[in-house]
Design a protein around this motif. Structure first.
Motif, mmCIF file in Angstrom:
data_model
loop_
_atom_site.group_PDB
_atom_site.id
_atom_site.type_symbol
_atom_site.label_atom_id
_atom_site.label_comp_id
_atom_site.label_asym_id
_atom_site.label_seq_id
_atom_site.Cartn_x
_atom_site.Cartn_y
_atom_site.Cartn_z
ATOM 1 N N GLY A 13 73.254 -55.632 14.820
ATOM 2 C CA GLY A 13 73.045 -54.212 15.075
ATOM 3 C C GLY A 13 72.095 -53.926 16.210
ATOM 4 N N ALA A 14 71.985 -54.850 17.168
ATOM 5 C CA ALA A 14 71.063 -54.666 18.287
ATOM 6 C C ALA A 14 71.569 -53.605 19.248
ATOM 7 N N ARG A 15 70.634 -52.934 19.902
ATOM 8 C CA ARG A 15 71.007 -52.054 21.012
ATOM 9 C C ARG A 15 71.276 -52.928 22.226
ATOM 10 N N VAL A 16 72.434 -52.799 22.819
ATOM 11 C CA VAL A 16 72.820 -53.599 23.977
ATOM 12 C C VAL A 16 72.775 -52.718 25.219
ATOM 13 N N HIS A 17 71.942 -53.097 26.183
ATOM 14 C CA HIS A 17 71.805 -52.317 27.420
ATOM 15 C C HIS A 17 72.977 -52.538 28.365
ATOM 16 N N GLY A 18 73.510 -53.740 28.363
ATOM 17 C CA GLY A 18 74.587 -54.097 29.271
ATOM 18 C C GLY A 18 74.909 -55.567 29.107
#
Length: 411
Positions: free
Chosen positions: A253-258
């Protein structure tokens, strides 16, 4: 643009920046978007022919790291640890519970602890061998920055420093992605750091004719692609990215920047310091990165150029960009704001490429008042350009003919 099951995408889950544009990712990014040049008179260079640089504003290592820690580290390592802390916090990973043996560190650095070496050489000259610090070697050896980052967070996996001159940070990120792809680790802390602003090193670059001598107006000195450019402005800085496999990042569930989706590298095999004017090896590295990403030139909307503000580099690079992409990509160089941080530059620019895709905005090239007529690409100037950017390329080149290129795609 579609993704193939055979491609490999390294998810960027953490970002950290310590740059002349500011400390912290969002602070630095706002400065870059505003095209506010960081170059200023440097008291440490007073009396020299080139007496200005791009320093990290207000950076107090004692305050950031504690005096007992800071005094044992070269400034290049100090900058990197602060960037690491931001990137780890951003990633949501907890080093106290991770399997450190599956965490790698790959950091780019061109020169090592040159400020420490210069200081200790003065001590030796003035007071003899007995005055030299016993910490000299561990403070200035290039590998120690990656070692200290591992100690900071318990990263017990592969620990590397890449030294490909001004391409070092980009080489590090490409190498980090390969470690993930080969299953040597599950998390890689990567990026680059540099603190080269000692008098001897600046004198060396000046003697080469590489630096701008616009001492009457330092803010206007770094002007990539401008017809009146006369050299780069030396800078310090650090950038750290936390990379994971895309599947692993999404599973937690990590926030992925790119995504770092492609990497290519080549050598000019031409000259110690001058780029091959044909740009053939640059073009080869770009095409290799595109192939690795499974993309065509038509899929790329943005290029973060190496764009040093030197006469030869900017023309050579622009010709290679034109041959690969024609004129349909929005080109920028963030060195107009932050100067040239050597081994850290590619990592800083990779972060800017991720942010450009994340936010749908390409920053302007600072100080670009009149485009060199030999630069036949679409260079963004004066104001940020908003839009939907599907993928970006980030270029880095270095002495020795080192070329490294990343392909960045959105999350």
């Amino acid at each position: 643009m579609s993704r193939s099951s055979t491609e490999f995408h390294a998810a960027v889950t953490g970002l950290g920046l310590v740059t002349p544009a500011g400390v912290g990712v969002e602070h630095a990014w706002r400065t870059v978007l505003a095209a506010e040049p960081a170059a200023a008179a440097d008291p440490a260079l007073e009396g020299m022919r080139v007496d200005f640089s791009c320093r990290v504003p207000g950076f107090d290592a004692d305050e950031q790291l504690g005096r007992r820690t800071a005094w044992r580290l070269d400034r290049s390592t100090q900058l990197a640890i602060v960037a690491l802390r931001e990137a780890l916090h951003d990633s949501g990973l907890d080093p106290s519970v991770w399997d450190g043996a599956r965490v790698a560190v790959v950091l780019g650095n061109a020169l090592g602890g040159v400020q420490t070496y210069e200081l200790q050489q003065r001590e030796f000259d003035s007071a003899g061998a007995g005055a030299v610090s016993p910490l000299l070697v561990p403070m200035c050896a290039p590998n120690m920055t990656a070692g200290h980052l591992a100690m900071e967070c318990g990263a017990g996996g592969p620990n590397l420093v890449t030294a490909t001159a001004c391409a070092s940070g980009t080489t590090a990120i490409g190498t980090a992605r390969e470690l993930l792809r080969s299953d040597r680790c599950d998390v890689v802390i990567t990026g680059g750091t540099e603190a080269p602003l000692g008098r001897t090193m600046i004198a060396g670059f000046d003697r080469m004719g590489a630096l701008s001598r616009r001492t009457e107006n330092p803010r206007a000195a770094s002007r990539p692609f401008d017809v009146d450019r006369d050299g780069f402005v030396a800078a310090e800085g650090a950038a750290v990215l936390v990379l994971e496999r895309d599947t692993d990042a999404r599973a937690r569930g990590a926030r992925v920047h790119g995504m770092i989706s492609g990497y290519g590298a080549s050598a000019d095999a031409h000259h110690a310091t001058a780029p091959d004017p044909s740009g053939a090896a640059v073009e080869r590295a770009v095409r290799s990165a595109l192939q690795d990403a499974g993309l065509s030139a038509a899929d790329i909307d943005h290029v973060n150029a190496h764009g040093t503000s030197t006469k030869v580099n900017d023309v050579t690079e622009s010709r290679a960009i034109r041959r690969v992409f024609d004129d349909h990509v929005a080109v920028t160089s963030t060195k107009g704001v932050m100067g040239h941080a050597l081994g850290a530059a590619g990592a800083i620019e990779a972060v800017c490429s991720v942010l450009a895709l994340r936010d749908g905005v390409v920053p302007p090239t600072a100080n670009l008042d009149s485009l060199d007529p030999e630069v036949e690409v679409d260079v963004v100037a004066k104001a940020p350009r908003s839009g939907t950017f599907r993928a970006a390329v980030s270029n880095s080149f270095g002495f020795g003919g080192q070329n490294a290129v990343l392909v960045v795609t959105p999350a």
